[in-house]
Design a protein around this motif. Structure first.
Motif, PDB file in Angstrom:
ATOM      1  N   MET A   1      27.628 -62.444  -5.412  1.00 40.13           N
ATOM      2  CA  MET A   1      28.544 -61.406  -6.001  1.00 40.13           C
ATOM      3  C   MET A   1      27.135 -60.260  -6.401  1.00 40.13           C
ATOM      4  O   MET A   1      25.868 -60.827  -6.359  1.00 40.13           O
ATOM      5  N   LYS A   2      27.619 -58.719  -5.653  1.00 39.50           N
ATOM      6  CA  LYS A   2      26.074 -57.299  -6.174  1.00 39.50           C
ATOM      7  C   LYS A   2      26.420 -57.152  -6.997  1.00 39.50           C
ATOM      8  O   LYS A   2      27.321 -56.429  -7.187  1.00 39.50           O
ATOM      9  N   LEU A   3      25.141 -56.725  -8.026  1.00 43.83           N
ATOM     10  CA  LEU A   3      25.189 -56.493  -8.972  1.00 43.83           C
ATOM     11  C   LEU A   3      23.538 -55.020  -9.554  1.00 43.83           C
ATOM     12  O   LEU A   3      23.133 -55.662  -8.294  1.00 43.83           O
ATOM     13  N   PHE A   4      24.211 -54.887 -10.442  1.00 45.08           N
ATOM     14  CA  PHE A   4      22.580 -53.226 -10.380  1.00 45.08           C
ATOM     15  C   PHE A   4      21.996 -53.914 -11.738  1.00 45.08           C
ATOM     16  O   PHE A   4      22.561 -53.447 -12.845  1.00 45.08           O
ATOM     17  N   ILE A   5      21.183 -54.280 -11.376  1.00 45.52           N
ATOM     18  CA  ILE A   5      20.706 -54.784 -12.947  1.00 45.52           C
ATOM     19  C   ILE A   5      19.504 -53.674 -13.009  1.00 45.52           C
ATOM     20  O   ILE A   5      18.349 -53.768 -12.510  1.00 45.52           O
ATOM     21  N   ASN A   6      19.485 -53.518 -14.558  1.00 46.37           N
ATOM     22  CA  ASN A   6      18.432 -52.508 -14.776  1.00 46.37           C
ATOM     23  C   ASN A   6      18.026 -51.321 -13.906  1.00 46.37           C
ATOM     24  O   ASN A   6      16.865 -51.036 -13.532  1.00 46.37           O
ATOM     25  N   GLY A   7      19.082 -50.941 -12.970  1.00 48.67           N
ATOM     26  CA  GLY A   7      19.178 -50.288 -11.841  1.00 48.67           C
ATOM     27  C   GLY A   7      18.302 -50.205 -10.385  1.00 48.67           C
ATOM     28  O   GLY A   7      18.449 -50.041  -9.722  1.00 48.67           O
ATOM     29  N   GLU A   8      18.163 -52.050 -10.300  1.00 50.37           N
ATOM     30  CA  GLU A   8      17.292 -52.403  -9.323  1.00 50.37           C
ATOM     31  C   GLU A   8      19.281 -53.185  -8.755  1.00 50.37           C
ATOM     32  O   GLU A   8      19.842 -53.772  -9.461  1.00 50.37           O
ATOM     33  N   GLU A   9      19.589 -53.153  -7.312  1.00 49.10           N
ATOM     34  CA  GLU A   9      20.743 -53.453  -6.662  1.00 49.10           C
ATOM     35  C   GLU A   9      20.408 -55.454  -6.431  1.00 49.10           C
ATOM     36  O   GLU A   9      19.263 -55.598  -6.377  1.00 49.10           O
ATOM     37  N   MET A  10      20.711 -56.295  -7.213  1.00 48.46           N
ATOM     38  CA  MET A  10      20.635 -57.887  -6.998  1.00 48.46           C
ATOM     39  C   MET A  10      21.902 -58.424  -6.596  1.00 48.46           C
ATOM     40  O   MET A  10      23.177 -58.185  -7.021  1.00 48.46           O
ATOM     41  N   ILE A  11      21.859 -59.591  -5.858  1.00 51.76           N
ATOM     42  CA  ILE A  11      22.274 -60.509  -4.909  1.00 51.76           C
ATOM     43  C   ILE A  11      22.760 -61.875  -6.550  1.00 51.76           C
ATOM     44  O   ILE A  11      21.496 -62.118  -5.994  1.00 51.76           O
ATOM     45  N   VAL A  12      23.339 -61.865  -6.930  1.00 52.27           N
ATOM     46  CA  VAL A  12      23.376 -63.372  -7.795  1.00 52.27           C
ATOM     47  C   VAL A  12      24.205 -64.159  -7.729  1.00 52.27           C
ATOM     48  O   VAL A  12      26.003 -63.889  -7.197  1.00 52.27           O
ATOM     49  N   PRO A  13      24.620 -65.668  -7.688  1.00 50.52           N
ATOM     50  CA  PRO A  13      25.764 -66.489  -7.010  1.00 50.52           C
ATOM     51  C   PRO A  13      26.922 -66.035  -7.824  1.00 50.52           C
ATOM     52  O   PRO A  13      27.473 -65.750  -9.305  1.00 50.52           O
TER      53      PRO A  13
END
Length: 67
Positions: A1-13
């Motif tokens: 799943m793609k999230l934007f965490i503190n402005g950064e795009e990240m992929i998490v399980p």
């Protein structure tokens, strides 16, 4: 799943389905001061109930001690 965490795009399980699991994933559960999901602050008592979905914008603020 793609999230934007503190402005950064990240992929998490995909098993990261709520705020509590997201904080666990980043080892921040005992350190996070404030969590905001899509510009709304999530009360600490609701972390287990607050869902996290694809492309959510999450802000995590944690306090660092010092002098």
């Amino acid at each position: 799943m793609k999230l934007f965490i503190n402005g950064e795009e990240m992929i998490v399980p995909d098993n990261v389905t709520n705020v509590e699991k997201l904080l666990d994933y980043f080892n921040l559960n005992n350190k996070a001061g404030i969590v905001e999901r899509n510009q709304v602050i999530v009360d600490r008592s609701l972390h287990a109930e607050e869902s996290v979905t694809n492309e959510d914008r999450i802000e995590i603020v944690h306090f660092v001690g010092g002098g």
